[in-house]
Design a protein around this motif. Structure first.
Motif, mmCIF file in Angstrom:
data_model
loop_
_atom_site.group_PDB
_atom_site.id
_atom_site.type_symbol
_atom_site.label_atom_id
_atom_site.label_comp_id
_atom_site.label_asym_id
_atom_site.label_seq_id
_atom_site.Cartn_x
_atom_site.Cartn_y
_atom_site.Cartn_z
ATOM 1 N N ILE A 37 17.105 52.265 112.073
ATOM 2 C CA ILE A 37 17.573 53.295 113.008
ATOM 3 C C ILE A 37 18.837 53.948 112.477
ATOM 4 O O ILE A 37 19.738 53.273 111.982
ATOM 5 N N VAL A 38 18.899 55.277 112.629
ATOM 6 C CA VAL A 38 20.105 56.029 112.322
ATOM 7 C C VAL A 38 20.588 56.646 113.632
ATOM 8 O O VAL A 38 19.816 57.307 114.328
ATOM 9 N N ALA A 39 21.839 56.411 113.970
ATOM 10 C CA ALA A 39 22.483 57.042 115.121
ATOM 11 C C ALA A 39 23.437 58.101 114.565
ATOM 12 O O ALA A 39 24.285 57.789 113.730
ATOM 13 N N ILE A 40 23.256 59.337 115.022
ATOM 14 C CA ILE A 40 24.018 60.468 114.485
ATOM 15 C C ILE A 40 24.798 61.138 115.606
ATOM 16 O O ILE A 40 24.248 61.429 116.669
ATOM 17 N N ASP A 52 18.539 48.230 114.740
ATOM 18 C CA ASP A 52 18.160 48.546 116.113
ATOM 19 C C ASP A 52 19.074 49.631 116.684
ATOM 20 O O ASP A 52 20.149 49.892 116.156
ATOM 21 N N THR A 53 18.616 50.246 117.781
ATOM 22 C CA THR A 53 19.355 51.363 118.372
ATOM 23 C C THR A 53 20.701 50.950 118.955
ATOM 24 O O THR A 53 21.670 51.698 118.847
ATOM 25 N N TRP A 70 22.294 61.211 118.661
ATOM 26 C CA TRP A 70 20.867 61.440 118.405
ATOM 27 C C TRP A 70 20.399 60.275 117.542
ATOM 28 O O TRP A 70 21.065 59.909 116.580
ATOM 29 N N ARG A 71 19.260 59.672 117.896
ATOM 30 C CA ARG A 71 18.754 58.528 117.137
ATOM 31 C C ARG A 71 17.407 58.863 116.513
ATOM 32 O O ARG A 71 16.597 59.557 117.121
ATOM 33 N N VAL A 72 17.181 58.305 115.323
ATOM 34 C CA VAL A 72 15.902 58.492 114.645
ATOM 35 C C VAL A 72 15.565 57.216 113.883
ATOM 36 O O VAL A 72 16.457 56.540 113.378
ATOM 37 N N ARG A 73 14.264 56.871 113.862
ATOM 38 C CA ARG A 73 13.796 55.736 113.069
ATOM 39 C C ARG A 73 13.315 56.302 111.734
ATOM 40 O O ARG A 73 12.446 57.169 111.693
ATOM 41 N N ILE A 74 13.857 55.811 110.661
ATOM 42 C CA ILE A 74 13.544 56.325 109.329
ATOM 43 C C ILE A 74 12.066 56.120 109.015
ATOM 44 O O ILE A 74 11.553 55.010 109.112
ATOM 45 N N GLY A 75 11.401 57.215 108.670
ATOM 46 C CA GLY A 75 9.996 57.164 108.297
ATOM 47 C C GLY A 75 9.025 57.208 109.450
ATOM 48 O O GLY A 75 7.817 57.049 109.254
ATOM 49 N N HIS A 76 9.515 57.435 110.675
ATOM 50 C CA HIS A 76 8.653 57.478 111.861
ATOM 51 C C HIS A 76 8.919 58.745 112.655
ATOM 52 O O HIS A 76 10.005 59.306 112.598
#
Length: 88
Positions: A37-40, A52-53, A70-76
């Motif tokens: 997870i990346v939190a931006i 995890d978030t 903004w959160r995103v799961r890498i590759g999903h």
């Protein structure tokens, strides 16, 4: 903990998050981090990477308590998956 209301509409929030991820963050984190997870912070571009978030978000909030995250799961396509899996 004080919960701050979003400063942007849902559409603007998503647009900014996706734009920052694609242009600034993705090139730095994609390789070797599939599923993390990346939190931006959509205002500063600062980000945190974690498994995890909660962890990613808390690390970012420690650095900037006013972060608009903004959160995103890498590759999903999505951060979370709902349901039991693929139905046949």
């Amino acid at each position: 903990m004080i919960v701050r209301p979003p400063l942007y509409s849902q559409e603007e929030f998503a647009r900014r998050g996706k734009e920052i991820y694609e242009s600034q963050v993705r090139p730095q984190v994609e390789e070797g981090n599939h599923g993390k997870i990346v939190a931006i912070d959509i205002e500063t571009g600062a980000f945190e990477l974690a498994n995890d978030t909660i962890t990613a978000s808390n690390r970012l909030l420690e650095r900037n308590p006013d972060a608009q995250i903004w959160r995103v799961r890498i590759g999903h396509k999505g951060v979370h998956r709902f349901g039991v899996g693929r139905l046949l």
